[in-house]
Design a protein around this motif. Structure first.
Motif, PDB file in Angstrom:
ATOM      1  N   LEU A  99      58.534 111.407 -15.955  1.00  0.00           N
ATOM      2  CA  LEU A  99      57.235 110.822 -16.461  1.00  0.00           C
ATOM      3  C   LEU A  99      56.049 111.199 -15.161  1.00  0.00           C
ATOM      4  CD1 LEU A  99      55.837 108.544 -18.116  1.00  0.00           C
ATOM      5  CD2 LEU A  99      56.290 107.070 -16.508  1.00  0.00           C
ATOM      6  N   PHE A 100      56.537 111.290 -14.049  1.00  0.00           N
ATOM      7  CA  PHE A 100      55.631 111.580 -13.151  1.00  0.00           C
ATOM      8  C   PHE A 100      55.211 113.068 -13.033  1.00  0.00           C
ATOM      9  CE2 PHE A 100      58.031 107.850 -11.574  1.00  0.00           C
ATOM     10  CZ  PHE A 100      57.020 106.861 -12.026  1.00  0.00           C
ATOM     11  N   LEU A 101      55.998 114.094 -13.577  1.00  0.00           N
ATOM     12  CA  LEU A 101      55.968 115.535 -13.482  1.00  0.00           C
ATOM     13  C   LEU A 101      54.807 115.817 -14.478  1.00  0.00           C
ATOM     14  CD1 LEU A 101      59.697 116.690 -13.108  1.00  0.00           C
ATOM     15  CD2 LEU A 101      57.815 116.577 -11.267  1.00  0.00           C
ATOM     16  N   VAL A 102      54.779 114.902 -15.536  1.00  0.00           N
ATOM     17  CA  VAL A 102      53.514 115.334 -16.534  1.00  0.00           C
ATOM     18  C   VAL A 102      52.207 115.471 -15.965  1.00  0.00           C
ATOM     19  CG1 VAL A 102      52.563 114.620 -18.805  1.00  0.00           C
ATOM     20  CG2 VAL A 102      54.897 114.222 -18.452  1.00  0.00           C
TER      21      VAL A 102
ATOM     22  N   ILE B  33      61.440 129.034  -8.941  1.00  0.00           N
ATOM     23  CA  ILE B  33      60.769 127.725  -9.352  1.00  0.00           C
ATOM     24  C   ILE B  33      60.150 127.105  -8.209  1.00  0.00           C
ATOM     25  CG2 ILE B  33      61.900 125.616  -9.848  1.00  0.00           C
ATOM     26  CD1 ILE B  33      64.033 127.069 -11.482  1.00  0.00           C
ATOM     27  N   ILE B  34      60.519 127.412  -6.850  1.00  0.00           N
ATOM     28  CA  ILE B  34      59.917 126.994  -5.965  1.00  0.00           C
ATOM     29  C   ILE B  34      58.309 127.548  -5.660  1.00  0.00           C
ATOM     30  CG2 ILE B  34      59.807 126.810  -3.343  1.00  0.00           C
ATOM     31  CD1 ILE B  34      62.888 126.466  -3.231  1.00  0.00           C
ATOM     32  N   ARG B  35      58.482 128.655  -6.056  1.00  0.00           N
ATOM     33  CA  ARG B  35      56.973 129.318  -6.007  1.00  0.00           C
ATOM     34  C   ARG B  35      56.310 128.607  -7.079  1.00  0.00           C
ATOM     35  NH1 ARG B  35      55.434 133.912  -3.537  1.00  0.00           N
ATOM     36  NH2 ARG B  35      54.321 134.560  -5.510  1.00  0.00           N
ATOM     37  N   ARG B  36      56.648 128.591  -8.296  1.00  0.00           N
ATOM     38  CA  ARG B  36      56.050 128.049  -9.561  1.00  0.00           C
ATOM     39  C   ARG B  36      56.686 126.945 -10.343  1.00  0.00           C
ATOM     40  NH1 ARG B  36      51.640 131.418 -10.530  1.00  0.00           N
ATOM     41  NH2 ARG B  36      51.877 133.537  -9.522  1.00  0.00           N
TER      42      ARG B  36
ATOM     43  N   LEU C 257      49.423 124.002  -0.500  1.00  0.00           N
ATOM     44  CA  LEU C 257      49.322 124.570  -1.585  1.00  0.00           C
ATOM     45  C   LEU C 257      49.032 123.795  -2.897  1.00  0.00           C
ATOM     46  CD1 LEU C 257      52.085 127.351  -1.140  1.00  0.00           C
ATOM     47  CD2 LEU C 257      49.644 127.459  -0.650  1.00  0.00           C
ATOM     48  N   TYR C 258      49.336 122.663  -2.929  1.00  0.00           N
ATOM     49  CA  TYR C 258      49.312 121.628  -3.940  1.00  0.00           C
ATOM     50  C   TYR C 258      48.946 120.283  -3.633  1.00  0.00           C
ATOM     51  CZ  TYR C 258      50.667 118.966  -8.221  1.00  0.00           C
ATOM     52  OH  TYR C 258      50.827 118.065  -9.065  1.00  0.00           O
ATOM     53  N   ASN C 259      48.105 119.556  -3.985  1.00  0.00           N
ATOM     54  CA  ASN C 259      47.652 118.198  -3.830  1.00  0.00           C
ATOM     55  C   ASN C 259      47.923 117.304  -4.994  1.00  0.00           C
ATOM     56  OD1 ASN C 259      46.529 118.735  -1.291  1.00  0.00           O
ATOM     57  ND2 ASN C 259      44.863 119.569  -2.203  1.00  0.00           N
ATOM     58  N   ALA C 260      49.041 116.454  -4.917  1.00  0.00           N
ATOM     59  CA  ALA C 260      49.304 115.687  -6.228  1.00  0.00           C
ATOM     60  C   ALA C 260      48.184 114.773  -6.498  1.00  0.00           C
ATOM     61  CB  ALA C 260      50.596 114.841  -5.842  1.00  0.00           C
ATOM     62  N   PRO C 261      48.079 114.492  -7.850  1.00  0.00           N
ATOM     63  CA  PRO C 261      47.049 113.437  -8.227  1.00  0.00           C
ATOM     64  C   PRO C 261      47.498 111.794  -7.735  1.00  0.00           C
ATOM     65  CG  PRO C 261      48.467 114.041 -10.199  1.00  0.00           C
ATOM     66  CD  PRO C 261      48.521 114.901  -8.922  1.00  0.00           C
TER      67      PRO C 261
ATOM     68  N   MET D 110      65.712 118.232  -9.806  1.00  0.00           N
ATOM     69  CA  MET D 110      65.998 118.252  -8.251  1.00  0.00           C
ATOM     70  C   MET D 110      64.933 119.424  -7.524  1.00  0.00           C
ATOM     71  SD  MET D 110      69.686 116.929  -7.647  1.00  0.00           S
ATOM     72  CE  MET D 110      70.406 115.532  -8.578  1.00  0.00           C
ATOM     73  N   LEU D 111      65.224 120.512  -8.047  1.00  0.00           N
ATOM     74  CA  LEU D 111      64.563 121.576  -7.639  1.00  0.00           C
ATOM     75  C   LEU D 111      63.130 121.468  -7.857  1.00  0.00           C
ATOM     76  CD1 LEU D 111      65.008 124.368  -6.006  1.00  0.00           C
ATOM     77  CD2 LEU D 111      65.250 125.405  -8.382  1.00  0.00           C
ATOM     78  N   VAL D 112      62.472 121.286  -9.006  1.00  0.00           N
ATOM     79  CA  VAL D 112      61.102 121.067  -9.381  1.00  0.00           C
ATOM     80  C   VAL D 112      60.229 120.152  -8.294  1.00  0.00           C
ATOM     81  CG1 VAL D 112      59.421 120.346 -10.830  1.00  0.00           C
ATOM     82  CG2 VAL D 112      61.242 121.718 -11.587  1.00  0.00           C
ATOM     83  N   TRP D 113      61.040 118.856  -8.063  1.00  0.00           N
ATOM     84  CA  TRP D 113      60.677 118.108  -6.813  1.00  0.00           C
ATOM     85  C   TRP D 113      60.484 118.523  -5.610  1.00  0.00           C
ATOM     86  CZ3 TRP D 113      57.621 114.275  -7.722  1.00  0.00           C
ATOM     87  CH2 TRP D 113      57.568 113.561  -8.871  1.00  0.00           C
ATOM     88  N   ALA D 114      61.566 119.404  -5.271  1.00  0.00           N
ATOM     89  CA  ALA D 114      61.699 119.864  -3.852  1.00  0.00           C
ATOM     90  C   ALA D 114      60.480 120.890  -3.875  1.00  0.00           C
ATOM     91  CB  ALA D 114      62.929 120.659  -3.828  1.00  0.00           C
ATOM     92  N   SER D 115      60.163 121.952  -4.923  1.00  0.00           N
ATOM     93  CA  SER D 115      59.197 122.553  -4.727  1.00  0.00           C
ATOM     94  C   SER D 115      57.877 122.030  -4.694  1.00  0.00           C
ATOM     95  CB  SER D 115      59.201 123.458  -6.314  1.00  0.00           C
ATOM     96  OG  SER D 115      58.177 124.196  -6.329  1.00  0.00           O
ATOM     97  N   LEU D 116      57.630 120.862  -5.226  1.00  0.00           N
ATOM     98  CA  LEU D 116      56.466 119.904  -5.383  1.00  0.00           C
ATOM     99  C   LEU D 116      56.355 119.592  -3.875  1.00  0.00           C
ATOM    100  CD1 LEU D 116      56.191 117.981  -8.433  1.00  0.00           C
ATOM    101  CD2 LEU D 116      55.097 120.156  -7.894  1.00  0.00           C
ATOM    102  N   LEU D 117      57.373 119.080  -3.090  1.00  0.00           N
ATOM    103  CA  LEU D 117      57.238 118.837  -1.675  1.00  0.00           C
ATOM    104  C   LEU D 117      56.850 119.933  -0.805  1.00  0.00           C
ATOM    105  CD1 LEU D 117      57.701 116.442   0.243  1.00  0.00           C
ATOM    106  CD2 LEU D 117      60.147 117.185   0.283  1.00  0.00           C
ATOM    107  N   ALA D 118      57.559 120.813  -1.094  1.00  0.00           N
ATOM    108  CA  ALA D 118      57.203 122.238  -0.332  1.00  0.00           C
ATOM    109  C   ALA D 118      55.762 122.679  -0.396  1.00  0.00           C
ATOM    110  CB  ALA D 118      58.176 123.343  -0.828  1.00  0.00           C
TER     111      ALA D 118
END
Length: 465
Positions: free
Chosen positions: A143-146, A40-43, A91-95, A77-85
């Motif tokens: 809502l912010f993950l979409v 999940i952290i990777r994807r 590796l990822y630039n949030a809009p 929580m894990l998805v948000w931790a992944s986005l933070l990592a």
């Protein structure tokens, strides 16, 4: 990644040591959990898809991660931790561009700090306010993950399939158990083996709903609300897709209609009927026929299924217990407002023990109870902004492959809000509100995509222009 090799060696050494000191079964389970977490952290999209599946199938299965929480919330929580990592390692630039509805929700989340502090100081009861507040914030976060993870048509389609598949599994588990045993408590032993805790409390809570269908949502009214929210989406997907996805959508729509009746949730049933009337008025294909068929089937069920007779006739009965309780709640609600003008926060759910107050079975009044009048007004601002921002040009309502997700999610959010007139579950009920905000986000960004299409031209493939 530069850290991949040392991290892999460290994990291998750690599990090698654990094999020596712990039973093999526990080590294997831990290894599977770590492997899932790393995936999940990777994807992170896979984590969100897994959330969509489990939150609709086993929403309250729990896991211990320092505190006991649901698996669904742990995945968020894990998805948000992944986005933070991903952001830390570039590796990822949030809009950065937030829609107006998203900005209003951020304002609500920031404002909730005030009732949280006030509740901690004024409510004299046992409860973990900080943990409950953080959990609530995470339940708003889909809502912010979409826009971050479901920013293309393919990803949104995968999300819908995951949610419908989880709902199908829930219905295939709940309906046969109910038809075989005829009571809501029969499912407790089954979900206990699927990770649910506090089974004695759950059994006691369901004792007053013996003739209604139980499900992994635990409460029949929550079951009804969840099914009413997801049924329009299942119908629209089933009518516009092909192959296995079409069968999935139609199966969920049919079984959800049956499950809604068996759950006996009058508020959910009325809200869904109102949404169907809105869709029929907007000339959505097949909805008018479905209303006529539902009338015929409803008449047959009223003649052949006594528990449904009791629930529906109770709508017009003067001595219906749940209706009487609701009127008492409304009459005592001003006392709660005067005693807690800033809301009770997150330490406990209404009513506050030892105060003699009553709870409230209304979505908007429950916001006042928890966050005060200002918190309720902010929630109203979020929903009004969503309604305006997600409308299509000329208020067009058509059902085809390109608009199915928009129309189904819009109908689902409307059903959830309408059910709030009768129940409060879409305000602070964990996991259920996460699905609500996820569906609202899907509708919001689908509308944005459709608004960018050439007026009057909607591609059947659903691709961006």
């Amino acid at each position: 990644m530069p850290l991949a090799m040392p991290a892999g060696v460290l994990i291998a050494l750690l599990f090698g040591l654990l094999v020596w000191v712990l039973p093999a079964l526990k080590v294997t389970a831990a290894l599977i959990g770590v492997a899932a977490a790393v995936t999940i952290i990777r994807r992170p999209l896979r984590g969100l898809l897994l959330f969509g599946l489990l939150a609709t199938f086993l929403p309250y299965a729990t896991v211990q991660i320092g505190i006991r929480t649901t698996v669904s919330e742990a995945l968020l929580m894990l998805v948000w931790a992944s986005l933070l990592a991903h952001r830390m390692f570039a590796l990822y630039n949030a809009p950065l561009n937030l829609l107006r509805t998203e900005r209003w929700l951020i304002a609500l989340m920031l404002f909730s700090a005030l009732p949280f502090v006030a509740g901690q100081l004024t409510v004299d009861a046992q409860g973990n306010g900080p943990i409950n507040w953080v959990r609530w914030l995470f339940n708003l976060s889909p809502l912010f993950l979409v826009p971050r993870l479901l920013d293309d048509v393919k990803a949104r389609e995968q999300m819908i399939i995951a949610m419908l598949l989880g709902t199908l599994l829930l219905l295939l588990l709940s309906i046969p158990v109910y038809l075989k045993n005829g009571n809501s408590a029969a499912i407790i032993s089954i979900i206990g083996g699927l990770g649910y805790s506090n089974l004695d409390t759950l059994n006691e809570g369901l004792s007053g709903f013996s003739t209604r269908m139980g499900s992994p949502w635990t409460h029949p009214n929550i079951t009804g609300g969840a099914l009413a929210m997801l049924l329009p989406l299942a119908f629209c997907i089933g009518m516009t897709r092909q192959g296995a996805v079409r069968l999935l959508g139609l199966a969920v729509a049919l079984l959800a209609a049956a499950g809604l009746l068996f759950s006996g949730s009058r508020g959910a049933l009325v809200s869904l009927l109102l949404v169907m009337c809105w869709m029929a008025r907007r000339r959505v294909p097949y909805v008018g026929r479905m209303l006529m068929a539902a009338g015929v089937l409803g008449a047959l069920l009223l003649m052949l299924y006594p528990p449904l007779q009791v629930r529906l006739l109770g709508l017009f009965s003067n001595d219906d217990a749940s209706t009487a309780v609701r009127f008492l709640e409304y009459s005592h609600f001003p006392e709660a407002m005067s005693m807690f003008p800033l809301g009770i926060g997150f330490k406990v759910d209404p009513p506050v023990p030892g105060t003699g107050l009553w709870g409230i079975s209304n979505l908007w009044l429950n916001y006042i109870y928890k966050l005060g009048v200002a918190g309720m007004l902010l929630f109203v601002a979020v929903t009004v902004s969503w309604w305006k921002e997600s409308r299509l040009p000329h208020d067009a309502v058509t059902l085809n492959r390109d608009t199915a997700l928009w129309l189904g999610s819009r109908g689902g959010v409307m059903a959830a809000l309408l059910s709030g007139i009768f129940d409060h579950y879409f305000s602070f009920t964990m996991v259920l509100i996460a699905l609500f905000w996820l569906l609202l986000g899907l509708n919001l960004h689908e509308a944005r995509r459709l608004q960018q299409l050439t007026p009057g031209v909607a591609s059947e493939s659903g691709e961006r222009p």
